[in-house]
Design an enzyme around this catalytic site. Structure first.
Site, short mmCIF file in Angstrom:
data_model
loop_
_atom_site.label_atom_id
_atom_site.label_comp_id
_atom_site.label_asym_id
_atom_site.label_seq_id
_atom_site.Cartn_x
_atom_site.Cartn_y
_atom_site.Cartn_z
N ASP A 91 0.85 -1.19 0.00
CA ASP A 91 0.00 0.00 0.00
C ASP A 91 0.89 1.25 0.00
O ASP A 91 1.78 1.38 0.86
CB ASP A 91 -0.91 0.00 1.22
CG ASP A 91 -1.91 1.15 1.21
OD1 ASP A 91 -3.02 0.94 0.71
OD2 ASP A 91 -1.55 2.24 1.69
N ASN B 121 -2.85 13.00 -3.61
CA ASN B 121 -4.04 13.38 -4.40
C ASN B 121 -4.61 14.72 -3.95
O ASN B 121 -4.98 15.57 -4.78
CB ASN B 121 -5.11 12.30 -4.25
CG ASN B 121 -5.04 11.26 -5.36
OD1 ASN B 121 -4.50 11.53 -6.43
ND2 ASN B 121 -5.58 10.09 -5.12
N HIS C 36 -5.51 14.59 -8.97
CA HIS C 36 -5.57 13.19 -9.41
C HIS C 36 -4.68 12.91 -10.61
O HIS C 36 -4.28 11.75 -10.82
CB HIS C 36 -7.01 12.81 -9.72
CG HIS C 36 -7.88 12.71 -8.51
ND1 HIS C 36 -7.84 11.64 -7.64
CD2 HIS C 36 -8.78 13.58 -7.97
CE1 HIS C 36 -8.69 11.82 -6.66
NE2 HIS C 36 -9.27 13.00 -6.82
N ASP D 96 -2.35 9.76 -10.48
CA ASP D 96 -2.29 8.69 -11.47
C ASP D 96 -0.86 8.43 -11.92
O ASP D 96 -0.46 7.27 -12.13
CB ASP D 96 -3.16 9.04 -12.68
CG ASP D 96 -4.65 8.92 -12.39
OD1 ASP D 96 -4.99 8.38 -11.31
OD2 ASP D 96 -5.45 9.37 -13.22
N GLU E 296 -4.77 2.34 -4.12
CA GLU E 296 -3.30 2.40 -4.10
C GLU E 296 -2.69 1.11 -3.58
O GLU E 296 -1.54 1.07 -3.17
CB GLU E 296 -2.83 3.58 -3.25
CG GLU E 296 -3.20 3.51 -1.79
CD GLU E 296 -4.54 4.17 -1.47
OE1 GLU E 296 -4.69 4.64 -0.33
OE2 GLU E 296 -5.41 4.23 -2.35
#
Length: 332
Positions: A207, A215, A220, A224, A249
């Site tokens: 994770d 974010n 975003h 990404d 994630e």
């Protein structure tokens, strides 16, 4: 003003086309002695606007026998070849497959029609074979029609192969995450179907640390980019071991063969160090993004179910987060 004139001209042209279609549809219904109900008009519209379509072919099949269309014929043809409600809003892949399927049906229908004409020609001419008919002309006709049929069937075979490949591609896409290119949850389940317990000794959940902050702070688009970068980094470090995006994630690793817990720890810890050593900058400002890291939990898989192994790995992952993040823990 010029733009308005062009728009007016286009509108007039469209109206003219519509005016041509309406009378032709009504003329078709009149010839068939059908009332201008919405259902009958819908079929007439299909025939007038697409005389080579499947609906038109189905109508021709009825009319060739000298019959007129009945309401039952109209309902049956529309049900088979009319527009469907479920087609609205369909995905691009589904639309592509549907178009290929319709094209295959047309090709098959044409091939059958050609074969039928060939048979009828033989029946019509067989009584003349002993008479004065030119045998060469009959043979030439037979060869021509046979060649046309062969060509149509060859086209149908090519369309079938294209359709098969598209279906396989769509099936593969369903198993992959569009952002990272890794397998998704569905891909994980497909992979596990062919694996025995001894082929999947260990499982890990990774994770990304403080990903929500990335974010929230940078948006975003940057998020990404980070997901893609982390996926590529872990994949490079994990080598032949199976890596998938488990969601958000989180990434899932299924270790191959006889990998021991110590070896799995070495692999993932190297992946963690490689990622932390990357100097990532924002593309727009050239500002350093800061430390990128992940936490991970490695659990035994083998005879456990997938849910059991993930629960064990999740517990270790949570402990790693509680201990300060950026670390890998292994089940005893």
């Amino acid at each position: 003003m010029l733009a308005r004139r062009v728009s007016s001209t286009q509108s007039t042209a469209s109206a003219a086309v519509a005016e041509d279609v309406g009378p032709n549809v009504l003329g078709f219904l009149s010839r068939q002695q059908l009332p201008a109900t919405p259902q009958n008009y819908a079929l007439g519209f299909l025939i007038v606007t697409n005389s080579e379509g499947l609906a038109a072919r189905a109508v021709d099949a009825v009319l060739m026998n000298g019959d007129r269309l009945t309401s039952d014929d109209v309902g049956r043809i529309l049900a088979a070849h009319g527009p469907k409600e479920e087609e609205k809003g369909e995905s691009e892949d589904h639309a592509k497959v549907r178009r290929h399927t319709l094209r295959l049906a047309e090709l098959a229908a044409t091939a059958v029609e050609e074969t039928g004409e060939f048979g009828r020609a033989l029946e019509a001419e067989q009584t003349l074979l002993a008479g004065t008919v030119a045998i060469a002309e009959l043979v030439a006709t037979m060869i021509e029609r046979s060649t046309r049929t062969e060509t149509q069937l060859a086209k149908a075979a090519k369309q079938i192969e294209d359709l098969r490949q598209e279906v396989e591609t769509a099936k593969g896409d369903a198993h992959n995450d569009s952002l990272t290119g890794l397998h998704n949850r569905r891909g994980v389940l497909a992979r596990l179907q062919g694996m025995t317990p001894d082929q999947r000794p260990l499982l890990a959940i990774c994770d990304i640390d403080r990903f929500k902050t990335v974010n929230d702070r940078y948006g975003h688009v940057v998020g990404d980019r980070v997901l893609k970068l982390v996926a590529a980094s872990i994949k490079e470090s994990c080598g032949q071991n199976f890596l998938a995006r488990w969601g958000g994630e989180e990434f899932l690793v299924i270790f191959n063969g006889a990998v021991t817990p110590d070896e799995a720890f070495t692999i993932l810890n190297r992946a963690r160090e490689d990622l932390a050593n990357r100097k990532v900058k924002l593309r727009a400002t050239d500002q350093p993004l800061g430390l990128l890291s992940f936490s991970a939990g490695i659990a035994r898989f083998g005879e456990k179910s997938l849910d059991q192994a993930i629960a064990a790995a999740d517990a270790l992952l949570y402990q790693a987060k509680e201990n300060g993040r950026n670390q890998v823990l292994v089940e005893d």
